[in-house]
Each structure stands twice: as structure tokens, then as C-alpha cells.
Design a protein around this motif. Sequence first.
Motif, PDB file in Angstrom:
ATOM      1  N   SER A 390       0.837  -1.202   0.000  1.00 49.03           N
ATOM      2  CA  SER A 390       0.000   0.000   0.000  1.00 49.03           C
ATOM      3  C   SER A 390       0.868   1.246   0.000  1.00 49.03           C
ATOM      4  CB  SER A 390      -0.910   0.008   1.224  1.00 49.03           C
ATOM      5  OG  SER A 390      -0.147   0.134   2.415  1.00 49.03           O
ATOM      6  N   HIS A 391       0.284   2.344  -0.421  1.00 48.43           N
ATOM      7  CA  HIS A 391       1.010   3.612  -0.502  1.00 48.43           C
ATOM      8  C   HIS A 391       0.151   4.721   0.075  1.00 48.43           C
ATOM      9  CE1 HIS A 391       3.591   6.817  -1.830  1.00 48.43           C
ATOM     10  NE2 HIS A 391       2.638   7.330  -2.598  1.00 48.43           N
ATOM     11  N   LEU A 392       0.689   5.407   1.064  1.00 51.76           N
ATOM     12  CA  LEU A 392       0.017   6.545   1.684  1.00 51.76           C
ATOM     13  C   LEU A 392       0.714   7.809   1.191  1.00 51.76           C
ATOM     14  CD1 LEU A 392      -2.245   7.181   3.746  1.00 51.76           C
ATOM     15  CD2 LEU A 392      -0.474   7.199   5.521  1.00 51.76           C
ATOM     16  N   GLU A 393       0.048   8.548   0.308  1.00 51.95           N
ATOM     17  CA  GLU A 393       0.688   9.703  -0.312  1.00 51.95           C
ATOM     18  C   GLU A 393       1.035  10.785   0.707  1.00 51.95           C
ATOM     19  OE1 GLU A 393      -2.221  10.711  -3.282  1.00 51.95           O
ATOM     20  OE2 GLU A 393      -1.240   9.485  -4.809  1.00 51.95           O
ATOM     21  N   ALA A 394       0.227  10.884   1.761  1.00 52.57           N
ATOM     22  CA  ALA A 394       0.508  11.860   2.820  1.00 52.57           C
ATOM     23  C   ALA A 394      -0.238  11.448   4.077  1.00 52.57           C
ATOM     24  CB  ALA A 394       0.088  13.262   2.387  1.00 52.57           C
ATOM     25  N   VAL A 395       0.400  11.645   5.224  1.00 54.14           N
ATOM     26  CA  VAL A 395      -0.281  11.423   6.503  1.00 54.14           C
ATOM     27  C   VAL A 395      -1.100  12.676   6.795  1.00 54.14           C
ATOM     28  CG1 VAL A 395      -0.005  11.032   8.971  1.00 54.14           C
ATOM     29  CG2 VAL A 395       1.533   9.905   7.346  1.00 54.14           C
ATOM     30  N   PRO A 396      -2.416  12.561   6.891  1.00 54.47           N
ATOM     31  CA  PRO A 396      -3.249  13.754   7.076  1.00 54.47           C
ATOM     32  C   PRO A 396      -2.975  14.431   8.413  1.00 54.47           C
ATOM     33  CG  PRO A 396      -4.547  11.778   7.413  1.00 54.47           C
ATOM     34  CD  PRO A 396      -3.222  11.320   6.886  1.00 54.47           C
ATOM     35  N   GLN A 397      -3.034  15.742   8.418  1.00 56.33           N
ATOM     36  CA  GLN A 397      -2.827  16.510   9.641  1.00 56.33           C
ATOM     37  C   GLN A 397      -4.107  16.730  10.426  1.00 56.33           C
ATOM     38  OE1 GLN A 397      -0.545  19.908   7.790  1.00 56.33           O
ATOM     39  NE2 GLN A 397       0.981  19.263   9.296  1.00 56.33           N
ATOM     40  N   GLY A 398      -5.174  16.135   9.939  1.00 57.63           N
ATOM     41  CA  GLY A 398      -6.460  16.233  10.612  1.00 57.63           C
ATOM     42  C   GLY A 398      -7.474  15.373   9.898  1.00 57.63           C
ATOM     43  N   GLY A 399      -8.706  15.400  10.380  1.00 54.80           N
ATOM     44  CA  GLY A 399      -9.747  14.571   9.793  1.00 54.80           C
ATOM     45  C   GLY A 399      -9.869  13.230  10.488  1.00 54.80           C
ATOM     46  N   LEU A 400     -10.511  12.288   9.812  1.00 54.79           N
ATOM     47  CA  LEU A 400     -10.817  10.997  10.431  1.00 54.79           C
ATOM     48  C   LEU A 400     -10.323   9.802   9.624  1.00 54.79           C
ATOM     49  CD1 LEU A 400     -14.560  11.695  11.413  1.00 54.79           C
ATOM     50  CD2 LEU A 400     -12.517  12.073  12.809  1.00 54.79           C
ATOM     51  N   ASN A 401      -9.679  10.055   8.452  1.00 55.44           N
ATOM     52  CA  ASN A 401      -9.440   8.952   7.536  1.00 55.44           C
ATOM     53  C   ASN A 401      -8.034   8.942   6.954  1.00 55.44           C
ATOM     54  OD1 ASN A 401     -12.480   8.507   7.418  1.00 55.44           O
ATOM     55  ND2 ASN A 401     -12.305  10.528   6.457  1.00 55.44           N
ATOM     56  N   LEU A 402      -7.631   7.746   6.516  1.00 50.99           N
ATOM     57  CA  LEU A 402      -6.448   7.586   5.676  1.00 50.99           C
ATOM     58  C   LEU A 402      -6.925   7.230   4.267  1.00 50.99           C
ATOM     59  CD1 LEU A 402      -4.013   5.445   7.886  1.00 50.99           C
ATOM     60  CD2 LEU A 402      -4.174   7.938   7.722  1.00 50.99           C
ATOM     61  N   TRP A 403      -6.263   7.797   3.264  1.00 51.78           N
ATOM     62  CA  TRP A 403      -6.582   7.532   1.860  1.00 51.78           C
ATOM     63  C   TRP A 403      -5.417   6.719   1.315  1.00 51.78           C
ATOM     64  CZ3 TRP A 403     -10.496   7.116  -1.101  1.00 51.78           C
ATOM     65  CH2 TRP A 403     -10.475   7.372  -2.467  1.00 51.78           C
ATOM     66  N   VAL A 404      -5.646   5.421   1.163  1.00 54.34           N
ATOM     67  CA  VAL A 404      -4.575   4.466   0.903  1.00 54.34           C
ATOM     68  C   VAL A 404      -4.667   3.964  -0.527  1.00 54.34           C
ATOM     69  CG1 VAL A 404      -3.533   2.301   1.641  1.00 54.34           C
ATOM     70  CG2 VAL A 404      -4.668   3.767   3.323  1.00 54.34           C
ATOM     71  N   ARG A 405      -3.575   4.113  -1.262  1.00 50.14           N
ATOM     72  CA  ARG A 405      -3.547   3.607  -2.630  1.00 50.14           C
ATOM     73  C   ARG A 405      -2.975   2.197  -2.649  1.00 50.14           C
ATOM     74  NH1 ARG A 405      -2.571   6.650  -8.311  1.00 50.14           N
ATOM     75  NH2 ARG A 405      -3.031   4.831  -9.612  1.00 50.14           N
ATOM     76  N   LEU A 406      -3.605   1.349  -3.438  1.00 45.87           N
ATOM     77  CA  LEU A 406      -3.182  -0.037  -3.604  1.00 45.87           C
ATOM     78  C   LEU A 406      -2.658  -0.236  -5.024  1.00 45.87           C
ATOM     79  CD1 LEU A 406      -6.235  -1.754  -1.863  1.00 45.87           C
ATOM     80  CD2 LEU A 406      -4.057  -1.075  -0.836  1.00 45.87           C
ATOM     81  N   PRO A 407      -1.992  -1.352  -5.298  1.00 48.45           N
ATOM     82  CA  PRO A 407      -1.514  -1.602  -6.664  1.00 48.45           C
ATOM     83  C   PRO A 407      -2.649  -1.488  -7.677  1.00 48.45           C
ATOM     84  CG  PRO A 407      -0.552  -3.183  -5.146  1.00 48.45           C
ATOM     85  CD  PRO A 407      -1.558  -2.413  -4.354  1.00 48.45           C
ATOM     86  N   ASP A 408      -2.321  -0.989  -8.861  1.00 49.66           N
ATOM     87  CA  ASP A 408      -3.343  -0.719  -9.873  1.00 49.66           C
ATOM     88  C   ASP A 408      -4.115  -1.966 -10.292  1.00 49.66           C
ATOM     89  OD1 ASP A 408      -2.734   1.941  -9.848  1.00 49.66           O
ATOM     90  OD2 ASP A 408      -1.400   1.859 -11.589  1.00 49.66           O
ATOM     91  N   ASP A 409      -3.511  -3.146 -10.172  1.00 50.12           N
ATOM     92  CA  ASP A 409      -4.204  -4.357 -10.598  1.00 50.12           C
ATOM     93  C   ASP A 409      -5.044  -4.979  -9.483  1.00 50.12           C
ATOM     94  OD1 ASP A 409      -2.162  -5.179  -8.981  1.00 50.12           O
ATOM     95  OD2 ASP A 409      -1.380  -6.722 -10.345  1.00 50.12           O
ATOM     96  N   THR A 410      -5.239  -4.263  -8.392  1.00 56.29           N
ATOM     97  CA  THR A 410      -6.026  -4.792  -7.274  1.00 56.29           C
ATOM     98  C   THR A 410      -7.490  -4.965  -7.685  1.00 56.29           C
ATOM     99  OG1 THR A 410      -4.587  -3.709  -5.654  1.00 56.29           O
ATOM    100  CG2 THR A 410      -6.771  -4.389  -4.891  1.00 56.29           C
ATOM    101  N   ASP A 411      -8.040  -6.115  -7.373  1.00 54.67           N
ATOM    102  CA  ASP A 411      -9.468  -6.372  -7.578  1.00 54.67           C
ATOM    103  C   ASP A 411     -10.190  -5.890  -6.317  1.00 54.67           C
ATOM    104  OD1 ASP A 411     -12.030  -7.349  -7.874  1.00 54.67           O
ATOM    105  OD2 ASP A 411     -11.410  -9.297  -8.641  1.00 54.67           O
ATOM    106  N   LEU A 412     -10.619  -4.625  -6.333  1.00 55.11           N
ATOM    107  CA  LEU A 412     -11.184  -4.035  -5.121  1.00 55.11           C
ATOM    108  C   LEU A 412     -12.440  -4.745  -4.628  1.00 55.11           C
ATOM    109  CD1 LEU A 412     -10.706  -0.171  -5.536  1.00 55.11           C
ATOM    110  CD2 LEU A 412      -9.740  -1.641  -3.773  1.00 55.11           C
ATOM    111  N   PRO A 413     -13.405  -5.063  -5.481  1.00 57.49           N
ATOM    112  CA  PRO A 413     -14.587  -5.771  -4.967  1.00 57.49           C
ATOM    113  C   PRO A 413     -14.230  -7.086  -4.286  1.00 57.49           C
ATOM    114  CG  PRO A 413     -15.031  -4.885  -7.150  1.00 57.49           C
ATOM    115  CD  PRO A 413     -13.566  -4.707  -6.894  1.00 57.49           C
TER     116      PRO A 413
END
Length: 467
Positions: A390-413
Amino acid sequence: MFNDSSTRIAAGLREWIAAAAPGARLPSTRSLVAEYGASPVTVQKALRALASEGLVEARPGVGTFVRAVRAARPSDYGWQTAALGSPPARIPRQPAALRPAANDVIALHSGYPDRELLPERLVRAAFTRAARGDAALSRPPTAGLPELQSWFAAELGEATPAGITPPAPSDVIVLPGSQTGLCSVFRVLVGTGRPLLMESPTFWGAIIAAAREGVEVVPIPSGPGGPDPDALARAFEQTGARAFYAQPNFANPTGAQWTDALTGRVLDVVREHGAFLIEDDWAHEFGIDAQVAPVAARDDGGHVVYLRSLTKSVSPSVRVAAVIARGPARERILADAQAESMYVSGTLQAAALDIVTQPAWRTHLRGLRHQLASRRDLLVRSLAEHVPASHLEAVPQGGLNLWVRLPDDTDLPRLVRACEDDGVLVVSGDEWFPAEPTGAYLRLNYSGPGPSAFPRAAGVIGRHLEH
């Protein structure tokens, strides 16, 4: 020892159910753990599988029961298709982030803070006092209780720099939640069939509100640093749009916070095109390493229409929000709000005002900052250890969530289903894109219940991501 797989447990329980009467209570989880030599998580997984097949039903706090089979005459609602006609807009289905979670799962999907992060004592005391006061029996003014209007105006006024006229209480309109505010603002400032510029990705609630109002959404790419003001200017020129919806502070889902320089450039673009910036200050109370800096505080020309809600920070039951706008825009929003809901419950407004004006409210917010920081950092460490892909482009300085990028070929469903089968609720990031998603993402909420389970949840995500 028995085979402890959920499949073996489910098979055994199907035989038990076949011989049981409808409504019979299944053995307790503790009994099944002992009988099958399995873990509670494995037993619960088997019970969820049976529930999905319609064989059993869970009654929280009571137990799990054999579902009674009811023979029902099939209903024919086909006539409604002709009576209703085609919908004016395709409203997205209910977001997965609103799904209720069972007590035995690790919930990383929701957008609401856990109960332990809410000012419970303040809320209970405030509702008790509000129920005894005049607000419980009186109709409040359409624009809101004057004292609550003054509080919202003063909150924004504290951030107003010298030389800028702060908002007046009369600029404030109290609404029953920010979702109502978004629908009203989109309806008034944009209108059906007209373009609305919107950060992408962005809050799914705004996407739904735009669809509900038949607004044509024009996505503006936005990353960890916010939107590109040059791309924003081009979009205004090409589409003729007169409004831009954005979350400048701890954006949902990316966590981005605009810099002072970016805020200035966006304001310049909006002013040059005679347009509105619809600022959604959803995370005002959720700063961790940085303070919230509302864009609206830097504008007194009526270009910024500002929304702020107390629902997430106070209680999900306190559906109280405010829109701050100036000039004719404010009058039109007020007229629309009056036609939509007439007024907000006086009891809710009185309780909200009581909570946020108590000295203990500020104390609560200081403690909340530290709690969110420890939760965020634990989830970041857990992902780094257990989900190295996984790749975290930035650690947020506030809020409630992390926005995590996964490999492009990930089958998300597939990943989401596999995690749920293992007792971890996550949600695909696709729901936060107003158009096609630009990558495979998960939005993970670190403010939910049971932070001690974050390492285990990350382990589940990492294991299924590898397969």
C-alpha cells in the motif's frame, strides 16, 4: 479437535437448523466455540454466512434464531414504473460507509467517530436541560436560534484577518444537517442541468446531493496538496460554471489541507470568474497537527458560501449545521431552506448551543486531538508493517481517515468481500470519485471503535491483497 473452518461449522449448523423448529434459538457463540474448537471470529463468520442465506436472523443482545419461513403472496408493483416514469437523475446507491457494523467486526469503513470520542456527558446534560426549557415547546425562527447564529458567526469571525469584515449573525442559516445544506446550496447556486466544479475525489454525500439536484458535475483533480488552480481556471472558462465545491481543510477522503498560497490563488480564480466557492468545513473540530483555516474567513465579498456541521463532532443524533452566506445568495438559500424544512427543531438547536458553549467543550476538543493522533499513527504503522504494497501519499494533519492507494491491478470488490468474510469492514475508494476512479484506493477510518485491533485488521488486508 474438530475442523475449525467456518465452512465446517456452517455445514454442521445447517443440519441442526434442518431439524429445529422455526424461531428456535441457536447455541451461543461460546458454546459453538467449545463444540468446534474454533475461534469466536470463525464462529461469527459461519453465522454471517447462514444469515446471508436467509437461514438465521441475529437479534442483538438476545441471540441468533432460526428464521421462520413465511409464505407470502408475491407483490406486483409493476404499475408504478409507468406512474413514476424515468427518474430525473440516477441517484447513487446507499454508500457502503453508511452500512451498520456488527459488534464482532473491525469497522474501518464508516465516516463517523466512535462513541468514546464524543462528549457524551455534555450531550446528555444538554438534552435534559433543553427538554425542560422553552425550546421544547416553541417554534424557532426560520434562520435558527439567534444565539446559535451568533455562535456560528463568532467561530468564523475568530479566524477573520484584519481588513476583512467578519460575518454577522444574520448571515447564518441553521439547517438540519450539512447534507440538507448541500442539496439546498446546489439547488440555489447551480441549478438543474448546470455545471458544478467539484474536487475529485471528494465526499460521496456531495456527489449524491449533486445527482439528486440534477447538477452536472465537472471533476477537478485534487491530490494531497489540493486542486490545481490553473486546472480550476480552465474548467471555469470551458464550462461557464459559476460554483466550485471543495473541502479546503482535511478533505474527505484525501486529508488534504490547502496552503495559504493555494487558498489565495483559488480565491483569485473564483473572483475573476464571478463565481462561488462552496466551502464544506466538515472537519473543523478534527485538527491534529494543524489548525483549521477556513477560506470563508478571507472573503467578505460574498464569493464563499460556508457550511459547517456539528453532527460528527457532537453526536450523530444532533443533526445541526449552518450555512454562512452574504447578499442575495443568503436570501435565496434561506427561502429554499424554509420551503424544504421550515425550521430546525428548537430542542436540537438548544442542545447543540448548550454543548458548544460549555467550558468542558474546549477541554473535550483538546483531548480529542490527542486521541485522534494516537489512532491515526497506530493505523499508519499497522499498514506499513502488514500492507507493504500500500502507498500513503501523505499522513493527514487532521480529519478521520487515511486515503490508501493499492496496486493498480487490485481487484477491489474481491478484496472488500474477502476482508468482510474475515471480520474487517473496508470500503472501496471508488465511491469518492464523481467520475471514473483514477486508481485503486481504500478509505480507512481511524476514528472507529476498537483501535487496538488495527494491527489485526491491517494483517487481514495485507493477506488478502497478496492473494
